[in-house]
Write a protein that holds these residues in place. Structure first.
Motif, short mmCIF file in Angstrom:
data_model
loop_
_atom_site.label_atom_id
_atom_site.label_comp_id
_atom_site.label_asym_id
_atom_site.label_seq_id
_atom_site.Cartn_x
_atom_site.Cartn_y
_atom_site.Cartn_z
N CYS A 165 -0.36 -3.24 0.40
CA CYS A 165 0.79 -3.75 0.16
C CYS A 165 1.79 -2.97 -1.13
CB CYS A 165 0.98 -5.16 0.14
SG CYS A 165 -0.60 -6.39 1.60
N ARG A 166 1.28 -2.88 -1.90
CA ARG A 166 2.00 -2.80 -3.19
C ARG A 166 2.72 -1.02 -2.23
NH1 ARG A 166 -0.50 -3.73 -8.45
NH2 ARG A 166 2.03 -3.11 -9.11
N GLU A 167 1.52 0.14 -2.08
CA GLU A 167 2.21 1.21 -1.50
C GLU A 167 3.22 1.32 -0.63
OE1 GLU A 167 -0.08 5.08 -0.12
OE2 GLU A 167 -1.17 3.26 0.07
N LEU A 168 2.66 0.89 0.64
CA LEU A 168 3.87 0.28 1.51
C LEU A 168 5.76 -0.48 0.83
CD1 LEU A 168 2.32 -1.53 4.43
CD2 LEU A 168 2.93 1.07 4.25
N ILE A 169 5.81 -0.65 -0.73
CA ILE A 169 6.55 -1.75 -0.87
C ILE A 169 7.31 -0.27 -1.72
CG2 ILE A 169 7.56 -2.90 -2.68
CD1 ILE A 169 7.31 -4.53 0.60
N TYR A 170 6.06 0.19 -2.50
CA TYR A 170 6.75 1.46 -3.06
C TYR A 170 7.28 2.44 -2.10
CZ TYR A 170 6.60 5.30 -5.28
OH TYR A 170 6.39 7.47 -6.38
N TYR A 171 7.00 2.81 -0.95
CA TYR A 171 7.42 3.91 -0.05
C TYR A 171 8.94 3.46 0.48
CZ TYR A 171 3.45 5.77 0.43
OH TYR A 171 1.95 6.58 -0.12
N GLN A 172 9.39 1.81 0.73
CA GLN A 172 10.45 1.51 0.91
C GLN A 172 10.71 0.59 -0.61
OE1 GLN A 172 10.33 -2.73 1.04
NE2 GLN A 172 11.39 -2.64 3.00
N ASN A 173 10.80 0.58 -1.52
CA ASN A 173 11.39 0.81 -2.69
C ASN A 173 12.38 2.35 -3.20
OD1 ASN A 173 11.59 -2.17 -3.18
ND2 ASN A 173 9.44 -1.39 -5.01
N CYS A 174 11.15 3.69 -3.23
CA CYS A 174 12.07 5.34 -3.27
C CYS A 174 13.20 4.89 -2.59
CB CYS A 174 10.37 6.24 -2.71
SG CYS A 174 9.35 6.11 -4.57
N LEU A 175 12.51 5.11 -1.17
CA LEU A 175 13.41 5.39 -0.06
C LEU A 175 14.82 4.61 0.11
CD1 LEU A 175 11.39 4.62 3.37
CD2 LEU A 175 12.33 7.57 2.05
N ARG A 176 15.12 3.76 -0.70
CA ARG A 176 16.67 2.28 -1.25
C ARG A 176 16.51 3.31 -2.15
NH1 ARG A 176 13.94 -2.71 -0.53
NH2 ARG A 176 13.71 -3.89 2.33
N ALA A 177 15.86 3.62 -3.01
CA ALA A 177 16.29 4.15 -4.41
C ALA A 177 17.15 6.16 -4.34
CB ALA A 177 15.40 4.50 -5.56
N GLU A 178 16.55 6.47 -3.07
CA GLU A 178 17.32 8.02 -2.79
C GLU A 178 16.05 8.31 -3.96
OE1 GLU A 178 21.47 8.27 -2.62
OE2 GLU A 178 21.52 6.51 -1.11
N ARG A 179 15.06 8.06 -3.82
CA ARG A 179 13.97 8.76 -4.39
C ARG A 179 12.75 9.22 -3.59
NH1 ARG A 179 13.14 8.53 -10.04
NH2 ARG A 179 11.87 10.67 -9.42
N GLY A 180 13.28 10.34 -2.59
CA GLY A 180 12.73 11.06 -1.89
C GLY A 180 10.95 12.02 -2.21
N ASP A 181 11.70 12.06 -3.96
CA ASP A 181 10.70 13.19 -4.57
C ASP A 181 10.00 12.45 -5.08
OD1 ASP A 181 12.92 11.98 -6.45
OD2 ASP A 181 12.26 12.94 -7.57
N ALA A 182 9.82 11.29 -5.24
CA ALA A 182 8.86 10.60 -5.72
C ALA A 182 7.36 10.30 -4.94
CB ALA A 182 8.83 9.45 -6.40
N LEU A 183 8.40 10.40 -3.24
CA LEU A 183 7.06 10.01 -3.01
C LEU A 183 6.07 11.54 -1.96
CD1 LEU A 183 9.56 8.91 0.25
CD2 LEU A 183 8.54 7.65 -0.66
N PRO A 184 4.75 10.48 -1.91
CA PRO A 184 3.51 11.79 -1.71
C PRO A 184 3.49 12.56 -0.82
CG PRO A 184 2.85 9.81 -0.45
CD PRO A 184 4.27 9.37 -1.30
N THR A 185 3.32 14.24 -0.58
CA THR A 185 3.55 15.08 0.43
C THR A 185 3.73 14.89 1.50
OG1 THR A 185 2.44 16.56 -1.15
CG2 THR A 185 3.34 17.49 1.00
N ARG A 186 3.20 13.82 2.36
CA ARG A 186 3.32 13.27 3.75
C ARG A 186 3.50 11.92 3.73
NH1 ARG A 186 2.54 17.03 8.39
NH2 ARG A 186 3.49 15.20 9.17
N PRO A 187 4.70 11.43 3.21
CA PRO A 187 4.96 9.97 3.32
C PRO A 187 4.50 9.26 4.53
CG PRO A 187 7.13 11.06 2.85
CD PRO A 187 5.57 12.06 2.99
N ASP A 188 4.58 10.45 6.22
CA ASP A 188 4.54 10.16 7.02
C ASP A 188 3.15 9.22 7.41
OD1 ASP A 188 4.53 12.25 7.27
OD2 ASP A 188 5.36 12.67 9.15
N ARG A 189 2.16 10.15 6.99
CA ARG A 189 1.27 9.92 7.62
C ARG A 189 0.12 8.71 6.88
NH1 ARG A 189 -0.98 16.15 8.16
NH2 ARG A 189 -0.38 16.69 10.27
N MET A 190 1.00 9.43 5.10
CA MET A 190 0.72 8.04 4.47
C MET A 190 0.60 6.59 5.01
SD MET A 190 -1.87 9.53 2.39
CE MET A 190 -2.41 8.21 1.66
#
Length: 126
Positions: free
Chosen positions: A77-102
């Motif tokens: 659950c926290r991982e999904l929220i992390y991805y959401q927060n990274c996108l909202r903060a425009e921090r795609g660089d903080a996401l894993p290599t293939r975030p869609d698969r993750m």
């Protein structure tokens, strides 16, 4: 079980959309909503209360209260929220290599755990 099976069907539709290039922000939003839907199913099955506008982590907190085995899905659950927060903060660089698969892997893990739990504890009521 039928409610979780219905969510599984939606997850598979989402996976097909992800495989054809669904935009990551849309994928993450849909995954968070499906995860929240699964937690609402379990909260209802366990007769636990929650507010209708609760976010994913608030739903998890309501579910885990008095039932520590639900900590198994906490990091998912926290991982999904992390991805959401990274996108909202425009921090795609903080996401894993293939975030869609993750995202899909994480969502499927939540479903698998919930479904396994229901199968082991009576099955048909969820």
């Amino acid at each position: 079980m039928s409610a979780l099976d219905a969510v599984h069907g939606r997850i598979e539709v989402l996976a097909r959309r992800q495989a054809t290039g669904m935009a990551l922000p849309e994928l993450v939003a849909a995954a968070v909503e499906e995860a929240a839907a699964m937690l609402r199913i379990m909260l209802s099955a366990e007769h636990k209360s929650y507010t209708s506008d609760a976010d994913l982590l608030a739903l998890w907190k309501a579910l885990v209260k008095g039932s520590p085995h639900w900590n198994t899905i906490r990091d998912n659950c926290r991982e999904l929220i992390y991805y959401q927060n990274c996108l909202r903060a425009e921090r795609g660089d903080a996401l894993p290599t293939r975030p869609d698969r993750m995202v899909m892997h994480t969502l499927r893990h939540i479903h698998l755990y919930l479904r396994s739990y229901v199968e082991q504890h009576g099955g048909g009521q969820v």
